[in-house]
Scaffold this motif. Sequence first.
Motif, mmCIF file in Angstrom:
data_model
loop_
_atom_site.group_PDB
_atom_site.id
_atom_site.type_symbol
_atom_site.label_atom_id
_atom_site.label_comp_id
_atom_site.label_asym_id
_atom_site.label_seq_id
_atom_site.Cartn_x
_atom_site.Cartn_y
_atom_site.Cartn_z
ATOM 1 N N GLY A 237 0.793 -1.226 0.000
ATOM 2 C CA GLY A 237 0.000 0.000 0.000
ATOM 3 C C GLY A 237 0.821 1.269 0.000
ATOM 4 O O GLY A 237 0.311 2.346 -0.313
ATOM 5 N N GLY A 238 2.113 1.162 0.373
ATOM 6 C CA GLY A 238 2.973 2.328 0.376
ATOM 7 C C GLY A 238 2.625 3.343 1.462
ATOM 8 O O GLY A 238 1.808 3.088 2.352
ATOM 9 N N PHE A 239 3.256 4.508 1.371
ATOM 10 C CA PHE A 239 3.099 5.519 2.405
ATOM 11 C C PHE A 239 1.676 6.061 2.469
ATOM 12 O O PHE A 239 1.196 6.454 3.533
ATOM 13 C CB PHE A 239 4.089 6.657 2.150
ATOM 14 C CG PHE A 239 4.200 7.632 3.285
ATOM 15 C CD1 PHE A 239 4.576 7.213 4.557
ATOM 16 C CD2 PHE A 239 3.943 8.982 3.088
ATOM 17 C CE1 PHE A 239 4.689 8.104 5.609
ATOM 18 C CE2 PHE A 239 4.055 9.883 4.138
ATOM 19 C CZ PHE A 239 4.431 9.446 5.396
ATOM 20 N N ALA A 240 0.987 6.063 1.325
ATOM 21 C CA ALA A 240 -0.407 6.530 1.323
ATOM 22 C C ALA A 240 -1.267 5.679 2.250
ATOM 23 O O ALA A 240 -2.162 6.184 2.939
ATOM 24 C CB ALA A 240 -0.967 6.504 -0.093
ATOM 25 N N ALA A 241 -0.986 4.373 2.288
ATOM 26 C CA ALA A 241 -1.735 3.489 3.177
ATOM 27 C C ALA A 241 -1.414 3.784 4.637
ATOM 28 O O ALA A 241 -2.283 3.691 5.506
ATOM 29 C CB ALA A 241 -1.422 2.030 2.850
ATOM 30 N N THR A 242 -0.173 4.152 4.908
ATOM 31 C CA THR A 242 0.213 4.531 6.273
ATOM 32 C C THR A 242 -0.574 5.747 6.728
ATOM 33 O O THR A 242 -1.129 5.774 7.839
ATOM 34 C CB THR A 242 1.720 4.846 6.333
ATOM 35 O OG1 THR A 242 2.464 3.696 5.918
ATOM 36 C CG2 THR A 242 2.138 5.242 7.740
ATOM 37 N N ILE A 243 -0.622 6.757 5.876
ATOM 38 C CA ILE A 243 -1.335 7.992 6.207
ATOM 39 C C ILE A 243 -2.820 7.715 6.401
ATOM 40 O O ILE A 243 -3.464 8.250 7.315
ATOM 41 C CB ILE A 243 -1.128 9.057 5.106
ATOM 42 C CG1 ILE A 243 0.359 9.392 4.967
ATOM 43 C CG2 ILE A 243 -1.937 10.309 5.416
ATOM 44 C CD1 ILE A 243 1.001 9.894 6.233
ATOM 45 N N ASN A 244 -3.373 6.867 5.551
ATOM 46 C CA ASN A 244 -4.782 6.525 5.666
ATOM 47 C C ASN A 244 -5.068 5.855 7.005
ATOM 48 O O ASN A 244 -6.053 6.178 7.685
ATOM 49 C CB ASN A 244 -5.188 5.610 4.512
ATOM 50 C CG ASN A 244 -6.664 5.286 4.511
ATOM 51 O OD1 ASN A 244 -7.506 6.113 4.865
ATOM 52 N ND2 ASN A 244 -6.997 4.068 4.107
ATOM 53 N N PHE A 245 -4.219 4.915 7.395
ATOM 54 C CA PHE A 245 -4.424 4.242 8.671
ATOM 55 C C PHE A 245 -4.348 5.221 9.831
ATOM 56 O O PHE A 245 -5.192 5.207 10.742
ATOM 57 C CB PHE A 245 -3.377 3.135 8.861
ATOM 58 C CG PHE A 245 -3.420 2.529 10.237
ATOM 59 C CD1 PHE A 245 -4.430 1.651 10.587
ATOM 60 C CD2 PHE A 245 -2.462 2.863 11.185
ATOM 61 C CE1 PHE A 245 -4.484 1.104 11.859
ATOM 62 C CE2 PHE A 245 -2.516 2.323 12.463
ATOM 63 C CZ PHE A 245 -3.526 1.446 12.797
#
Length: 240
Positions: free
Chosen positions: A18-26
Amino acid sequence: MDYHDMLAHLGVGSAHPGGFAATINFLAHYPIAAGTKVLEVGCGTGRTSCYLAKEGAEVTGLDVRPKMLEKAKTRADREGVRIDWMEGDIHRLPFDSETFDVVFAESVTVFGDIEKVLKEYYRVLTPDGELFDREMAAMKPVPKGMQQAIKELYGVKKMPSVTEWLDFLKQAGFQEEEVWNPTALSDDIYQFIHLEDDELLSEDSSGDQDSRVQQINLKNSQVMKQYEEYHGYGVFMASK
């Protein structure tokens, strides 16, 4: 050079699913309060650690590879944040028990002895501390060919299913085990193109090194594509 050497060589900070975008989303759904003592295990070049520090967390970043930590320090200096960096192994965390409020991991635990590593996470968490661990998971029974391919490429002994991950957490002593947003991989979600600003942390290299990097990158893409129906991921959450 292996898969992890390639990540260190390129200075990639967001190679997780998911990359960094997935981190931010979480983190938008589960924000970590300012002042929280956070241990990011397998911090790599420190992209997530720096983000958490900017949000006010007291962050310690741990990685087993000195090259990653050098790049993490460069990133932290560039972004103007203070983080305690520590070289260490996730199987033997170099911290006292009950030190951290949160242990944060992104595609790290699966590369180790899962049961042993989760017990270490549990040990260093304070009472009522929380684990947030984004990991790959098998969406259905994994064929032998895939098992061998992921072992050879990533050094992963096994890709657990969601249920197996939750069982591992319970066996380690955790409570309220759950998985957030379990997701199947699609064609574009795990391409090795999460460089973005991490390109600033890459190294000059010889033609041989560049060739080896390209070979591993290509193999990664091939494995992901060939077995994409079996791959998934989610954030495994639990409390002490």
